[in-house]
Design a protein around this motif. Structure first.
Motif, short mmCIF file in Angstrom:
data_model
loop_
_atom_site.label_atom_id
_atom_site.label_comp_id
_atom_site.label_asym_id
_atom_site.label_seq_id
_atom_site.Cartn_x
_atom_site.Cartn_y
_atom_site.Cartn_z
N TYR A 1 16.45 8.98 -12.97
CA TYR A 1 16.81 7.69 -12.37
C TYR A 1 18.27 7.69 -11.93
N VAL A 2 19.15 8.16 -12.80
CA VAL A 2 20.58 8.21 -12.49
C VAL A 2 20.82 9.16 -11.31
N HIS A 3 20.17 10.30 -11.30
CA HIS A 3 20.30 11.25 -10.18
C HIS A 3 19.86 10.60 -8.87
N ARG A 4 18.72 9.93 -8.89
CA ARG A 4 18.18 9.27 -7.71
C ARG A 4 19.13 8.17 -7.22
N LEU A 5 19.65 7.39 -8.14
CA LEU A 5 20.56 6.31 -7.79
C LEU A 5 21.87 6.87 -7.22
N ASN A 6 22.40 7.91 -7.84
CA ASN A 6 23.62 8.53 -7.33
C ASN A 6 23.42 9.10 -5.93
N LYS A 7 22.29 9.72 -5.70
CA LYS A 7 21.97 10.27 -4.39
C LYS A 7 21.97 9.17 -3.32
N GLU B 1 12.08 7.51 -2.73
CA GLU B 1 13.24 7.39 -3.63
C GLU B 1 13.60 5.93 -3.87
N LEU B 2 13.64 5.14 -2.81
CA LEU B 2 13.96 3.71 -2.94
C LEU B 2 12.91 2.98 -3.76
N SER B 3 11.65 3.32 -3.56
CA SER B 3 10.57 2.69 -4.32
C SER B 3 10.72 2.99 -5.81
N LYS B 4 11.06 4.23 -6.13
CA LYS B 4 11.22 4.62 -7.53
C LYS B 4 12.44 3.95 -8.16
N VAL B 5 13.50 3.76 -7.38
CA VAL B 5 14.67 3.05 -7.90
C VAL B 5 14.31 1.59 -8.21
N ASP C 1 0.83 -1.21 0.00
CA ASP C 1 0.00 0.00 0.00
C ASP C 1 0.86 1.26 0.00
N ARG C 2 1.95 1.26 0.78
CA ARG C 2 2.85 2.42 0.82
C ARG C 2 3.50 2.64 -0.54
N VAL C 3 3.97 1.56 -1.16
CA VAL C 3 4.62 1.67 -2.47
C VAL C 3 3.61 2.14 -3.51
N LYS C 4 2.39 1.61 -3.44
CA LYS C 4 1.37 2.01 -4.42
C LYS C 4 1.06 3.50 -4.30
N ALA C 5 1.06 4.02 -3.10
CA ALA C 5 0.81 5.46 -2.91
C ALA C 5 1.91 6.28 -3.58
N VAL C 6 3.16 5.81 -3.52
CA VAL C 6 4.28 6.52 -4.13
C VAL C 6 4.24 6.42 -5.65
N LEU C 7 3.89 5.24 -6.16
CA LEU C 7 3.95 4.99 -7.61
C LEU C 7 2.58 5.03 -8.28
N ALA C 8 1.62 5.67 -7.67
CA ALA C 8 0.24 5.66 -8.16
C ALA C 8 0.11 6.08 -9.62
N GLU C 9 0.93 7.01 -10.07
CA GLU C 9 0.86 7.48 -11.45
C GLU C 9 1.46 6.50 -12.45
N ASP C 10 2.29 5.58 -11.94
CA ASP C 10 3.04 4.70 -12.83
C ASP C 10 2.53 3.26 -12.88
N VAL C 11 1.80 2.83 -11.85
CA VAL C 11 1.40 1.42 -11.78
C VAL C 11 -0.10 1.27 -11.57
N GLY D 1 12.29 1.52 -11.36
CA GLY D 1 13.15 1.71 -12.53
C GLY D 1 13.93 0.45 -12.86
N GLN D 2 14.44 -0.23 -11.84
CA GLN D 2 15.16 -1.48 -12.07
C GLN D 2 14.24 -2.52 -12.70
N ALA D 3 13.02 -2.60 -12.23
CA ALA D 3 12.06 -3.56 -12.78
C ALA D 3 11.75 -3.22 -14.24
N GLN D 4 11.65 -1.92 -14.56
CA GLN D 4 11.42 -1.52 -15.95
C GLN D 4 12.58 -1.97 -16.84
N LEU D 5 13.80 -1.73 -16.38
CA LEU D 5 14.97 -2.11 -17.16
C LEU D 5 15.07 -3.63 -17.30
N ALA D 6 14.81 -4.35 -16.23
CA ALA D 6 14.91 -5.81 -16.25
C ALA D 6 13.87 -6.43 -17.19
#
Length: 163
Positions: A150-156, A127-131, A49-59, A134-139
């Motif tokens: 994505y690169v900015h988030r990962l570097n951070k 930030e971790l949820s979005k990373v 539920d927490r992850v869905k709230a963060v990624l609501a626009e994407d999933v 992104g990994q799942a998209q690439l995989a």
């Protein structure tokens, strides 16, 4: 993908696309395994539920899965949606397709997902949820909507680990 959409069974055994819908192994899972999977999903529903709230626009949805063994997360399409390869083929042929969102599945036994579950800072959780997304998209062979973000988030996150 087109062939498998039309070839539903072989010698009386139904085929099931592992990247489509909820994975149901039927008789291959014992009742004990099915009960354990249900319990695991219920225990981790607050995380989903927490992850869905963060990624609501994407999933479309976020759910707990047992289909993964080594990966923290994956993307699957719903039973009614077209797979990503077929979408790319039709779009390359000039077809306009309605927008769809994937289902984001989390492996609750993976250390990254467990770390995510215990993250109290909501900004870092996002930030971790979005990373992971992104990994799942690439995989899955997809492309990131905003690779620079994505690169900015990962570097951070990497800088925070090294501090």
């Amino acid at each position: 993908e087109w062939l498998m959409g039309h070839l539903n069974e072989f010698k009386g055994k139904p085929f099931q696309d592992e990247a489509r819908g909820a994975l149901d192994l039927g008789k291959l899972d014992s009742e004990e395994d099915q009960e354990q999977q249900k319990k695991l999903a219920e225990q981790n529903q607050p995380l989903a539920d927490r992850v869905k709230a963060v990624l609501a626009e994407d999933v479309e949805d976020v759910r707990i899965t047992t289909r993964l063994t080594e990966s923290p997360a994956c993307l699957v399409v719903t039973e009614q949606d077209m797979g990503p390869q077929m979408r790319r083929i039709l779009e390359a042929a000039g077809q306009s397709l309605p927008a769809t969102k994937p289902v984001f599945e989390l492996n609750p036994e993976h250390p990254l997902v467990q770390k995510l579950d215990h993250e109290a800072d909501e900004d870092r959780f996002a930030e971790l949820s979005k990373v992971l997304f992104g990994q799942a998209q690439l995989a899955s062979g997809g492309q990131l909507e905003d690779p620079a973000a994505y690169v900015h988030r990962l570097n951070k996150l990497l800088l925070e680990l090294s501090s």
